[in-house]
Design an enzyme around this catalytic site. Structure first.
Site, short mmCIF file in Angstrom:
data_model
loop_
_atom_site.label_atom_id
_atom_site.label_comp_id
_atom_site.label_asym_id
_atom_site.label_seq_id
_atom_site.Cartn_x
_atom_site.Cartn_y
_atom_site.Cartn_z
N LYS A 1 -15.07 14.78 35.01
CA LYS A 1 -13.84 14.10 34.96
C LYS A 1 -13.79 12.63 35.41
O LYS A 1 -13.08 11.90 35.16
CB LYS A 1 -12.81 14.83 35.93
N GLN B 1 -9.57 21.85 41.19
CA GLN B 1 -10.44 22.45 40.34
C GLN B 1 -10.26 23.98 40.40
O GLN B 1 -10.67 24.27 41.98
CB GLN B 1 -11.98 21.82 40.62
N ASP C 1 -2.68 18.83 35.38
CA ASP C 1 -3.19 19.99 34.52
C ASP C 1 -2.09 20.85 34.06
O ASP C 1 -2.30 21.73 33.21
CB ASP C 1 -3.91 21.02 35.64
N1 LIG Z 1 -7.89 22.74 37.14
C1 LIG Z 1 -8.90 23.17 36.46
N2 LIG Z 1 -9.79 23.86 36.44
C2 LIG Z 1 -10.38 24.52 35.58
C3 LIG Z 1 -10.13 23.93 33.94
C4 LIG Z 1 -8.80 23.20 33.79
O1 LIG Z 1 -8.52 22.81 32.69
N3 LIG Z 1 -8.19 22.86 35.06
N4 LIG Z 1 -10.80 24.73 32.90
C5 LIG Z 1 -12.09 24.87 33.18
C6 LIG Z 1 -13.32 24.04 33.68
N5 LIG Z 1 -13.11 22.99 32.96
C7 LIG Z 1 -12.51 21.86 33.51
O2 LIG Z 1 -12.17 21.96 34.55
C8 LIG Z 1 -14.08 22.37 31.90
C9 LIG Z 1 -14.80 23.44 31.35
C10 LIG Z 1 -15.77 22.95 30.30
C11 LIG Z 1 -15.83 21.99 29.88
C12 LIG Z 1 -16.85 21.20 29.12
O3 LIG Z 1 -16.85 20.28 28.31
N6 LIG Z 1 -18.02 21.97 28.65
C13 LIG Z 1 -19.13 21.47 27.82
C14 LIG Z 1 -20.20 22.13 28.10
C15 LIG Z 1 -20.75 22.23 29.64
C16 LIG Z 1 -21.97 22.33 29.93
O4 LIG Z 1 -22.86 22.04 29.51
O5 LIG Z 1 -22.07 23.13 31.12
C17 LIG Z 1 -18.75 22.03 26.30
O6 LIG Z 1 -17.77 22.67 25.97
O7 LIG Z 1 -19.29 21.18 25.50
C18 LIG Z 1 -15.06 20.95 30.33
C19 LIG Z 1 -14.19 20.99 31.42
C20 LIG Z 1 -12.00 25.96 34.48
N7 LIG Z 1 -11.65 25.39 35.67
#
Ligand SMILES: Nc1nc2c(c(=O)[nH]1)N[C@@H](CN(C=O)c1ccc(C(=O)N[C@@H](CCC(=O)O)C(=O)O)cc1)CN2
Length: 294
Positions: A53, A97, A120
């Site tokens: 982020k 988070q 969020d």
């Molecule tokens: N406050 C929040 N917590 C969480 C959220 C959220 O939207 N707000 N969502 C998820 C976690 N998350 C962001 O926080 C998130 C998860 C995955 C990805 C992402 O880009 N994943 C990659 C692969 C990641 C890797 O290599 O490990 C992909 O899909 O290509 C971004 C953000 C739970 N918590």
């Protein structure tokens, strides 16, 4: 048939380019958007998402402020950090988070946020506005993953209005708000929100024009569950050990064979995840644009 890939990386890159322009326009009017993050504990996944982020913010010209608390932080420590973020002038929007470590009441902490700074869209006021169908753009942020899913579908011109959507998973960040978003006026889908007690999940999914899998059960969704031509969005992700290499490997909720039946498929990783990140930036920019208009 091989499904068209809904490329989250390419789409998020395009969204970020557009946001960079909007951040420049805000700067020209003396407004600098600033994202705050609050991380409690050292869960490796959460650490990596928070770091991502901050990198994303730097890429589009958004300032970012980070508060990391140790896993031993008490509820009073978390409350104090939230109060600081609510008060900080340089923080125009922030996130807590999730998940918080066991023992912390997530809903109670989300409720302490200033809803005007909730980047969020998870504060009860903002979720309430989603329930009420109050337009998100100018009034309140949408949760990032649901917003990212809809944006991905829109940018690939996947029809949504009147379609049957089956969402697998009823969690706070994806399934529950996504059901509300898809049924909003303007999107007009018919949504079935399924969960662990759904009786015949395969039968529900077979009726779907759009399937969103967000449960974190590797390869749960099988090719013979999919209506030919359907759009399938793979959101849940689990690190599974590869028995040959012994290494951890990211595995989505959707079996790879689904690609031979679906019309559209978002890969996982590189599908909805990058869109989640891009939508967070969009929420921060929109909050600053709202400030300008107020
Ligand atoms: N406050 C929040 N917590 C969480 C959220 C959220 O939207 N707000 N969502 C998820 C976690 N998350 C962001 O926080 C998130 C998860 C995955 C990805 C992402 O880009 N994943 C990659 C692969 C990641 C890797 O290599 O490990 C992909 O899909 O290509 C971004 C953000 C739970 N918590």
């Amino acid at each position: 048939m091989t499904a068209l890939t809904l490329d989250g990386v390419a789409t998020a890159t395009q969204v970020k380019l557009e946001l960079t322009e909007r951040v420049r326009a805000l700067a020209a009017q003396g407004i600098v958007p600033g994202l705050g993050t609050l991380l409690v504990g050292a869960d490796p996944g959460s650490l990596s998402y928070v770091a991502g982020k901050h990198r994303d913010c730097a890429e589009v010209g958004i300032e970012s402020i980070r508060i990391d608390l140790p896993g031993s932080a008490t509820t009073a420590d978390v409350r104090a950090a939230i109060a600081d973020l609510n008060a900080a002038r340089e923080v125009t929007g922030y996130i807590i988070q999730l998940p918080l470590p066991v023992g912390h009441n997530e809903n109670a902490m989300l409720e302490l946020m200033d809803p005007a700074k909730d980047a969020d869209g998870l504060h009860p006021t903002n979720l309430g506005r989603l329930v009420l169908g109050i337009e998100g753009e100018l009034t309140s942020p949408l949760p990032c993953t649901p917003a990212g899913i809809v944006e991905l579908l829109r940018r690939y011109d996947v029809p949504i209005a009147g379609k049957n959507v089956v969402v697998i998973g009823r969690g706070l960040t994806v399934g529950r708000p996504l059901g509300l978003l898809f049924t909003r006026k303007g999107l007009d889908a018919t949504v079935t929100l399924t969960h662990s007690r759904t009786v015949d999940l395969a039968a529900e999914v077979r009726r779907a024009d759009i399937v969103v899998a967000a449960v974190g059960q590797p390869h749960l969704v099988q090719a013979d569950w999919i209506k030919p031509g359907a759009a399938v969005l793979d959101v849940g992700i689990t690190r599974v050990e590869n028995p040959e290499t012994g290494k951890g490997q990211l595995t989505g909720d959707v079996h790879p064979d689904v690609a031979s039946v679906a019309g559209y498929l978002s890969p996982n990783p590189r599908g909805v995840g990058p869109m989640t990140r891009a939508m967070l930036l969009a929420n921060v920019v929109k909050a600053s644009e709202r400030l300008l208009k107020s």
